[in-house]
Design a protein around this motif. Structure first.
Motif, short mmCIF file in Angstrom:
data_model
loop_
_atom_site.label_atom_id
_atom_site.label_comp_id
_atom_site.label_asym_id
_atom_site.label_seq_id
_atom_site.Cartn_x
_atom_site.Cartn_y
_atom_site.Cartn_z
N PRO A 211 0.81 -1.35 0.08
CA PRO A 211 0.10 0.03 0.09
C PRO A 211 1.06 1.16 -0.18
CG PRO A 211 -0.83 -1.77 1.66
CD PRO A 211 0.30 -2.17 1.20
N VAL A 212 0.45 2.32 -0.57
CA VAL A 212 1.29 3.56 -0.90
C VAL A 212 1.17 3.96 0.72
CG1 VAL A 212 1.10 5.93 -1.76
CG2 VAL A 212 0.48 4.09 -3.21
N ASP A 213 0.42 3.78 1.56
CA ASP A 213 0.23 4.44 2.74
C ASP A 213 1.43 3.95 3.72
OD1 ASP A 213 -2.01 6.02 2.11
OD2 ASP A 213 -3.34 4.58 3.18
N ASP A 214 2.01 2.74 3.39
CA ASP A 214 3.06 2.31 3.93
C ASP A 214 4.32 2.76 3.72
OD1 ASP A 214 1.20 0.56 5.26
OD2 ASP A 214 1.85 -1.23 4.12
N ILE A 215 4.35 3.54 2.63
CA ILE A 215 5.63 4.09 2.20
C ILE A 215 5.93 5.39 2.91
CG2 ILE A 215 6.90 5.29 0.28
CD1 ILE A 215 5.25 3.75 -1.65
N ILE A 216 7.38 5.16 3.65
CA ILE A 216 7.86 6.52 4.38
C ILE A 216 8.28 7.45 3.57
CG2 ILE A 216 9.46 6.87 6.11
CD1 ILE A 216 7.52 4.81 6.89
N GLY A 217 9.05 7.14 2.56
CA GLY A 217 9.48 8.32 1.48
C GLY A 217 10.30 7.77 0.57
N ARG A 218 10.89 8.58 -0.47
CA ARG A 218 11.82 7.94 -1.48
C ARG A 218 13.15 8.41 -1.00
NH1 ARG A 218 9.79 11.22 -5.70
NH2 ARG A 218 11.26 13.10 -5.24
N SER A 219 14.14 7.39 -1.35
CA SER A 219 15.70 7.68 -1.10
C SER A 219 16.07 9.00 -1.85
CB SER A 219 16.30 6.27 -1.53
OG SER A 219 17.82 6.48 -1.26
N ALA A 220 16.83 9.59 -1.17
CA ALA A 220 17.35 10.95 -1.60
C ALA A 220 18.87 10.99 -1.77
CB ALA A 220 17.00 12.13 -0.81
N ALA A 221 19.65 10.37 -0.76
CA ALA A 221 20.92 10.23 -0.98
C ALA A 221 21.64 9.39 0.13
CB ALA A 221 21.79 11.50 -0.54
N VAL A 222 22.98 8.84 -0.60
CA VAL A 222 23.64 7.96 0.58
C VAL A 222 24.66 8.84 1.24
CG1 VAL A 222 25.36 6.21 0.67
CG2 VAL A 222 23.61 5.69 -0.94
N ILE A 223 24.49 8.90 2.31
CA ILE A 223 25.30 9.90 3.21
C ILE A 223 26.58 9.37 3.97
CG2 ILE A 223 23.50 11.37 3.43
CD1 ILE A 223 23.02 10.55 6.16
N TRP A 224 26.39 7.99 4.17
CA TRP A 224 27.65 7.31 4.93
C TRP A 224 27.76 5.70 4.25
CZ3 TRP A 224 31.55 9.38 7.57
CH2 TRP A 224 32.27 8.36 8.20
N PRO A 225 28.79 5.21 4.34
CA PRO A 225 30.17 5.78 4.29
C PRO A 225 30.50 6.75 3.19
CG PRO A 225 30.29 3.57 3.72
CD PRO A 225 28.93 3.79 4.06
N TRP A 226 31.57 7.69 3.59
CA TRP A 226 31.80 8.67 2.52
C TRP A 226 32.17 8.42 1.19
CZ3 TRP A 226 36.47 9.26 0.35
CH2 TRP A 226 37.47 8.47 0.73
N GLN A 227 32.79 7.20 1.32
CA GLN A 227 33.24 6.67 -0.07
C GLN A 227 32.04 6.31 -1.07
OE1 GLN A 227 34.10 5.58 2.61
NE2 GLN A 227 34.37 3.12 2.77
N ASN A 228 31.15 5.97 -0.50
CA ASN A 228 29.84 5.71 -1.10
C ASN A 228 28.95 6.88 -1.51
OD1 ASN A 228 30.79 3.21 -0.97
ND2 ASN A 228 29.31 2.36 0.57
N TRP A 229 29.14 7.84 -1.00
CA TRP A 229 28.36 9.23 -1.15
C TRP A 229 27.75 9.07 -2.66
CZ3 TRP A 229 31.12 14.12 1.29
CH2 TRP A 229 31.06 14.02 2.77
N SER A 230 26.29 9.36 -2.65
CA SER A 230 25.66 9.23 -4.14
C SER A 230 24.28 9.87 -3.93
CB SER A 230 26.00 7.89 -4.76
OG SER A 230 25.07 6.80 -3.85
N GLY A 231 23.56 9.63 -5.02
CA GLY A 231 22.14 10.26 -5.14
C GLY A 231 21.55 8.89 -4.31
N GLY A 232 20.06 9.00 -4.31
CA GLY A 232 19.13 8.02 -3.72
C GLY A 232 18.99 6.74 -4.35
N GLY A 233 19.48 6.57 -5.74
CA GLY A 233 19.58 5.37 -6.61
C GLY A 233 18.25 5.50 -7.41
N SER A 234 17.25 6.27 -7.27
CA SER A 234 16.17 6.25 -8.23
C SER A 234 16.46 6.41 -9.56
CB SER A 234 15.13 7.23 -7.86
OG SER A 234 14.48 7.24 -6.50
#
Length: 257
Positions: A211-234
């Motif tokens: 259900p859409v109501d169960d969705i918390i949110g959309r991944s926005a960014a990888v923030i840790w570890p620093w070597q993996n910093w990137s967008g959220g993957g969408s």
């Protein structure tokens, strides 16, 4: 005369009080420093709690089901405005609450009271196992099936080339043919051979949809570890040619079924 005498006295009292405050500050630089630090910390906690409640929230990636888009132990920030103020669409990576306990039964890192408090106010990522991250493949009304002659998943009859798949993985080893129920989404992990996702529940009444109501949110960014910093993957681009509705023959088959 009484009023004219009172006014200078009031000004004098103010000057004296101000002088006492300055003297106290000069005599107690440590107290002043501690007070300012306490104010900063309290403000940071309040701001963090507001941000975590309404705008952004951090989560911990516990499994390999979204590799290589998201790695084990990555910390991600999730945009809480989607769905709601912002839309969720095919190709989006989302975090949802496993309200039916389908996929959230795995182990989770042990935490102490301090870590739990920091998670509550938003200063540490949520490590709860009942939150799951997957990629949206089908929206409500979509006909999702596996697979065409080239092994690709089809959405509303359109084959999808998925660049985010884990290297060497097939789009799916299991066949399926589902129509996504109303107000729901159909989700898959990027590491298909290591992901328990909507495919595992196609025999259920809602065919594995969440259900859409169960969705918390959309991944926005990888923030840790620093070597993996990137967008959220969408990645919505592979789904750009998908028609809004299934072909007419697919809708007829669904009604007959």
């Amino acid at each position: 005369m009484a009023e004219s005498d009172e006014e200078p006295q009031t000004r004098r009292q103010r000057r004296e009080a101000s002088g006492r405050r300055r003297t106290l500050k000069e005599r107690s630089p440590l107290l002043s420093f501690v007070t300012e630090c306490a104010i900063v910390i309290v403000l940071a906690i309040v701001i963090s709690f507001v941000v975590k409640t309404f705008f952004l929230r951090a989560f911990f990636i516990p499994s390999e089901s979204m590799e290589q888009t998201l790695q084990v132990d990555d910390r991600i920030v999730v945009n809480l405005l989607a769905p709601g103020v912002m839309d969720i669409d095919r190709g989006d990576v989302v975090v949802f609450e496993d309200t039916r306990e389908w996929w959230g039964s795995g182990s989770e890192p042990e935490t102490n009271a301090f870590q739990d408090a920091m998670t509550f106010v938003g200063l540490m990522p949520d490590t709860s196992s009942h939150y799951v991250v997957k990629r949206v493949v089908g929206m409500e009304g979509d006909h999702v099936e596996c697979c065409d002659d080239q092994g690709r998943i089809l959405v509303n009859g359109e084959p999808i080339d998925e660049p985010y798949l884990f290297p060497g993985d097939a789009p799916s080893a299991a066949e399926f043919d589902v129509t996504v129920p109303e107000d729901s989404v159909w989700l898959l992990g990027d590491h298909r051979s290591a992901s328990a996702d909507s495919r595992a529940h196609t025999e259920d009444p809602d065919m594995g949809a969440v259900p859409v109501d169960d969705i918390i949110g959309r991944s926005a960014a990888v923030i840790w570890p620093w070597q993996n910093w990137s967008g959220g993957g969408s990645d919505r681009e592979p789904f750009e040619q998908v028609p809004d509705e299934p072909p007419a023959e697919d809708q007829t088959d669904a009604e007959d079924g």
